[in-house]
Write a protein that holds these residues in place. Structure first.
Motif, PDB file in Angstrom:
ATOM      1  N   ASP A 144     -16.417 -22.331 -13.837  1.00  0.00           N
ATOM      2  CA  ASP A 144     -16.387 -22.367 -12.371  1.00  0.00           C
ATOM      3  C   ASP A 144     -17.721 -22.002 -11.721  1.00  0.00           C
ATOM      4  OD1 ASP A 144     -16.590 -19.668 -12.815  1.00  0.00           O
ATOM      5  OD2 ASP A 144     -14.602 -19.153 -12.029  1.00  0.00           O
ATOM      6  N   GLY A 145     -18.739 -21.763 -12.506  1.00  0.00           N
ATOM      7  CA  GLY A 145     -20.061 -21.461 -11.956  1.00  0.00           C
ATOM      8  C   GLY A 145     -20.278 -20.002 -11.611  1.00  0.00           C
ATOM      9  N   SER A 146     -19.300 -19.163 -11.876  1.00  0.00           N
ATOM     10  CA  SER A 146     -19.443 -17.745 -11.536  1.00  0.00           C
ATOM     11  C   SER A 146     -20.396 -17.016 -12.488  1.00  0.00           C
ATOM     12  CB  SER A 146     -18.071 -17.058 -11.546  1.00  0.00           C
ATOM     13  OG  SER A 146     -17.479 -17.146 -12.835  1.00  0.00           O
ATOM     14  N   GLN A 147     -20.648 -17.615 -13.652  1.00  0.00           N
ATOM     15  CA  GLN A 147     -21.588 -17.038 -14.615  1.00  0.00           C
ATOM     16  C   GLN A 147     -22.737 -18.022 -14.777  1.00  0.00           C
ATOM     17  OE1 GLN A 147     -21.275 -14.090 -15.494  1.00  0.00           O
ATOM     18  NE2 GLN A 147     -19.115 -13.549 -15.446  1.00  0.00           N
ATOM     19  N   PRO A 148     -23.805 -17.884 -13.988  1.00  0.00           N
ATOM     20  CA  PRO A 148     -24.875 -18.888 -13.962  1.00  0.00           C
ATOM     21  C   PRO A 148     -25.649 -18.978 -15.278  1.00  0.00           C
ATOM     22  CG  PRO A 148     -24.949 -17.472 -12.024  1.00  0.00           C
ATOM     23  CD  PRO A 148     -23.999 -16.836 -12.978  1.00  0.00           C
ATOM     24  N   LEU A 149     -26.212 -20.158 -15.472  1.00  0.00           N
ATOM     25  CA  LEU A 149     -26.979 -20.493 -16.666  1.00  0.00           C
ATOM     26  C   LEU A 149     -28.375 -20.953 -16.244  1.00  0.00           C
ATOM     27  CD1 LEU A 149     -27.158 -21.415 -19.765  1.00  0.00           C
ATOM     28  CD2 LEU A 149     -26.318 -23.631 -18.932  1.00  0.00           C
ATOM     29  N   VAL A 150     -29.394 -20.501 -16.969  1.00  0.00           N
ATOM     30  CA  VAL A 150     -30.763 -20.982 -16.758  1.00  0.00           C
ATOM     31  C   VAL A 150     -31.112 -21.928 -17.903  1.00  0.00           C
ATOM     32  CG1 VAL A 150     -33.190 -20.357 -16.504  1.00  0.00           C
ATOM     33  CG2 VAL A 150     -31.418 -18.848 -15.598  1.00  0.00           C
ATOM     34  N   ILE A 151     -31.614 -23.110 -17.560  1.00  0.00           N
ATOM     35  CA  ILE A 151     -32.040 -24.070 -18.578  1.00  0.00           C
ATOM     36  C   ILE A 151     -33.490 -24.479 -18.311  1.00  0.00           C
ATOM     37  CG2 ILE A 151     -29.694 -24.920 -18.896  1.00  0.00           C
ATOM     38  CD1 ILE A 151     -30.533 -27.474 -17.365  1.00  0.00           C
ATOM     39  N   GLN A 152     -34.034 -25.304 -19.220  1.00  0.00           N
ATOM     40  CA  GLN A 152     -35.409 -25.757 -19.109  1.00  0.00           C
ATOM     41  C   GLN A 152     -35.447 -27.255 -18.781  1.00  0.00           C
ATOM     42  OE1 GLN A 152     -34.234 -24.370 -22.125  1.00  0.00           O
ATOM     43  NE2 GLN A 152     -34.735 -22.249 -21.620  1.00  0.00           N
ATOM     44  N   ASP A 153     -36.574 -27.659 -18.220  1.00  0.00           N
ATOM     45  CA  ASP A 153     -36.757 -29.049 -17.790  1.00  0.00           C
ATOM     46  C   ASP A 153     -37.026 -29.939 -19.011  1.00  0.00           C
ATOM     47  OD1 ASP A 153     -37.661 -31.479 -16.712  1.00  0.00           O
ATOM     48  OD2 ASP A 153     -38.515 -30.474 -14.958  1.00  0.00           O
ATOM     49  N   PRO A 154     -36.205 -30.959 -19.252  1.00  0.00           N
ATOM     50  CA  PRO A 154     -36.424 -31.818 -20.430  1.00  0.00           C
ATOM     51  C   PRO A 154     -37.680 -32.673 -20.336  1.00  0.00           C
ATOM     52  CG  PRO A 154     -34.677 -32.704 -19.056  1.00  0.00           C
ATOM     53  CD  PRO A 154     -35.019 -31.342 -18.500  1.00  0.00           C
ATOM     54  N   ARG A 155     -38.296 -32.736 -19.176  1.00  0.00           N
ATOM     55  CA  ARG A 155     -39.540 -33.508 -19.036  1.00  0.00           C
ATOM     56  C   ARG A 155     -40.752 -32.737 -19.536  1.00  0.00           C
ATOM     57  NH1 ARG A 155     -38.865 -34.561 -12.758  1.00  0.00           N
ATOM     58  NH2 ARG A 155     -38.289 -32.339 -13.019  1.00  0.00           N
ATOM     59  N   THR A 156     -40.640 -31.415 -19.637  1.00  0.00           N
ATOM     60  CA  THR A 156     -41.789 -30.601 -20.043  1.00  0.00           C
ATOM     61  C   THR A 156     -41.495 -29.661 -21.211  1.00  0.00           C
ATOM     62  OG1 THR A 156     -41.153 -28.955 -18.366  1.00  0.00           O
ATOM     63  CG2 THR A 156     -42.797 -30.601 -17.732  1.00  0.00           C
ATOM     64  N   SER A 157     -40.241 -29.460 -21.525  1.00  0.00           N
ATOM     65  CA  SER A 157     -39.849 -28.423 -22.477  1.00  0.00           C
ATOM     66  C   SER A 157     -39.037 -29.015 -23.632  1.00  0.00           C
ATOM     67  CB  SER A 157     -39.010 -27.359 -21.752  1.00  0.00           C
ATOM     68  OG  SER A 157     -38.331 -26.539 -22.656  1.00  0.00           O
ATOM     69  N   THR A 158     -39.394 -28.642 -24.869  1.00  0.00           N
ATOM     70  CA  THR A 158     -38.591 -29.116 -25.995  1.00  0.00           C
ATOM     71  C   THR A 158     -37.193 -28.496 -26.012  1.00  0.00           C
ATOM     72  OG1 THR A 158     -39.719 -27.515 -27.429  1.00  0.00           O
ATOM     73  CG2 THR A 158     -40.513 -29.785 -27.463  1.00  0.00           C
ATOM     74  N   PRO A 159     -37.000 -27.209 -25.656  1.00  0.00           N
ATOM     75  CA  PRO A 159     -35.618 -26.722 -25.534  1.00  0.00           C
ATOM     76  C   PRO A 159     -34.843 -27.477 -24.444  1.00  0.00           C
ATOM     77  CG  PRO A 159     -37.100 -24.865 -25.754  1.00  0.00           C
ATOM     78  CD  PRO A 159     -37.963 -26.081 -25.571  1.00  0.00           C
ATOM     79  N   GLY A 160     -35.518 -27.783 -23.326  1.00  0.00           N
ATOM     80  CA  GLY A 160     -34.839 -28.547 -22.275  1.00  0.00           C
ATOM     81  C   GLY A 160     -34.430 -29.913 -22.768  1.00  0.00           C
ATOM     82  N   PRO A 167     -39.889 -24.792 -16.100  1.00  0.00           N
ATOM     83  CA  PRO A 167     -40.736 -25.725 -16.860  1.00  0.00           C
ATOM     84  C   PRO A 167     -40.701 -25.487 -18.363  1.00  0.00           C
ATOM     85  CG  PRO A 167     -41.915 -24.808 -14.980  1.00  0.00           C
ATOM     86  CD  PRO A 167     -40.653 -24.023 -15.112  1.00  0.00           C
ATOM     87  N   GLY A 168     -40.550 -24.233 -18.756  1.00  0.00           N
ATOM     88  CA  GLY A 168     -40.592 -23.929 -20.176  1.00  0.00           C
ATOM     89  C   GLY A 168     -39.631 -22.815 -20.565  1.00  0.00           C
ATOM     90  N   TRP A 169     -39.624 -22.538 -21.878  1.00  0.00           N
ATOM     91  CA  TRP A 169     -38.698 -21.538 -22.402  1.00  0.00           C
ATOM     92  C   TRP A 169     -39.022 -20.135 -21.890  1.00  0.00           C
ATOM     93  CZ3 TRP A 169     -39.438 -17.098 -25.058  1.00  0.00           C
ATOM     94  CH2 TRP A 169     -38.300 -16.519 -25.637  1.00  0.00           C
ATOM     95  N   SER A 170     -40.305 -19.772 -21.869  1.00  0.00           N
ATOM     96  CA  SER A 170     -40.690 -18.405 -21.532  1.00  0.00           C
ATOM     97  C   SER A 170     -40.181 -17.992 -20.157  1.00  0.00           C
ATOM     98  CB  SER A 170     -42.215 -18.252 -21.583  1.00  0.00           C
ATOM     99  OG  SER A 170     -42.706 -18.467 -22.877  1.00  0.00           O
ATOM    100  N   GLU A 171     -40.353 -18.886 -19.175  1.00  0.00           N
ATOM    101  CA  GLU A 171     -39.905 -18.559 -17.819  1.00  0.00           C
ATOM    102  C   GLU A 171     -38.379 -18.371 -17.782  1.00  0.00           C
ATOM    103  OE1 GLU A 171     -41.620 -21.169 -18.786  1.00  0.00           O
ATOM    104  OE2 GLU A 171     -43.174 -21.764 -17.354  1.00  0.00           O
ATOM    105  N   ALA A 172     -37.670 -19.253 -18.472  1.00  0.00           N
ATOM    106  CA  ALA A 172     -36.206 -19.172 -18.476  1.00  0.00           C
ATOM    107  C   ALA A 172     -35.724 -17.876 -19.118  1.00  0.00           C
ATOM    108  CB  ALA A 172     -35.623 -20.379 -19.221  1.00  0.00           C
ATOM    109  N   TYR A 173     -36.298 -17.542 -20.275  1.00  0.00           N
ATOM    110  CA  TYR A 173     -35.820 -16.343 -20.969  1.00  0.00           C
ATOM    111  C   TYR A 173     -36.210 -15.089 -20.210  1.00  0.00           C
ATOM    112  CZ  TYR A 173     -33.617 -14.319 -25.057  1.00  0.00           C
ATOM    113  OH  TYR A 173     -32.729 -13.673 -25.889  1.00  0.00           O
TER     114      TYR A 173
END
Length: 337
Positions: free
Chosen positions: A156-172, A203-209
């Motif tokens: 339901d979106g009550s527990q937010p998730l941070v992801i990475q951009d697939p255009r710049t990040s291999t995890p994304g 943009p990348g993993w470091s910012e997300a984590y």
């Protein structure tokens, strides 16, 4: 991985980095393009530099244009005028596109010691670590984590998730392909459902984590190995990986020599060094990924407590190369809603 990717999230920007002191700089210089966290002071770069320079009578110069996709973008932009002798930190999802640049040389490395969960016979790319993408959650904020990708999408979106951009990040990009591998033609619809749960895209993993460990969100896309950093270095079990019943998408990180390099023999020597027992003991406890070959030392005990995927998901790199743009557009349309 990249916790290649560990926890002090000062992001190394687009700057060349040499870990050698000028007093012992050597005439031969090997320039390596990689992702930012690999050469952070807590990453593998400093340790590998000291070890390789001790055997090569050379100097390593590292250049970090951003995350893994940015490395390929820079190589492609520079073409045969690139300063790179080695590119390090691409992955299996970018393998076909990197090969299509025509800029890379055969590695000529003995790969007989590899112990990967998939067969590897590529003549251009040398794998140096691997891992499985996972949703890492904060046990102090989430008592019952999702047990499947489908459950995460339907939340339901009550527990937010941070992801990475697939255009710049291999995890994304890896998460994009994980969604495609599980949901196939329904992925666009599933992205729209998941968009309400996505707090932000970095943009990348470091910012997300970094956002995750700062408490901005209770979930982040990372790796099943990420909790090992917290358990080994911080002696902290707070952050754990959610095991998903559909299986987890595998990422194999790779390196290759640049064909027009004036130091091609040295580049190949470095590729062989990456899968040596010495380097393979360093990478898991600095990049926080799994080794691809036996190391000279055993992995710390917390690695035995990590989530072990029941199935490794991996799409054909050639299909990824052909359809990545289409799938990224699909993702953009969903998250921009």
């Amino acid at each position: 991985m990249y916790l290649s990717r560990a926890i002090r999230f000062a992001v190394a920007l687009v700057v060349p980095v040499s870990f050698a002191g000028s007093a012992w700089a050597q005439e031969r210089v090997l320039t390596i393009y990689t992702y930012d966290s690999f050469i952070a002071d807590w990453g593998p770069g400093p340790v590998l530099t000291e070890a390789f320079e001790a055997q090569c009578s050379c100097t390593l110069d590292w250049v970090a244009p951003g995350d893994g996709v940015a490395v390929l973008n820079r190589l492609r932009f520079e073409g045969d005028t690139t300063d790179a002798d080695v590119v390090l930190g691409l992955d299996t999802n970018l393998l076909a596109e990197a090969q299509q640049t025509g800029l890379l040389a055969p590695h000529e490395t003995d790969l007989s010691t590899l112990e990967l969960p998939v067969e590897w016979q590529d003549e251009t790319f040398v794998p140096f670590d691997y891992g499985y993408f996972a949703v890492i959650y904060d046990t102090q904020a989430i008592e019952t984590p999702p047990t499947s990708l489908a459950e995460l999408v339907a939340s339901d979106g009550s527990q937010p998730l941070v992801i990475q951009d697939p255009r710049t990040s291999t995890p994304g990009l890896g998460f994009l392909l994980w969604m495609k591998a599980v949901f196939g033609d329904d992925a666009a619809e599933r992205w729209q459902e998941l968009s309400d749960t996505i707090l932000t895209v970095t943009p990348g993993w470091s910012e997300a984590y970094g956002l995750f460990t700062q408490g901005e969100a209770p979930m982040v896309l990372s790796y099943t190995t990420s909790p090992a950093y917290h358990m080994v270095v911080e002696e902290e079990g707070r952050y754990q990986a959610a095991a998903f019943e559909e299986g987890h998408y595998i990422q194999i990180e790779i390196a290759a020599a640049v064909a027009q390099s004036g130091e091609l023999d040295l580049a190949r020597e470095f590729l062989a060094f990456l899968i040596s027992p010495q380097a393979q003991s360093v990478i898991p406890v600095t990049n926080w990924m799994l080794p691809v070959a036996p190391g000279s030392e055993a992995l710390p005990e917390p690695f035995e407590r990590l989530v072990e995927p029941t199935q490794a998901l991996l799409l054909d790199p050639q299909i990824v190369a052909e359809r990545r743009g289409e799938w990224v557009d699909e993702w953009l349309n969903a998250v921009d809603r």
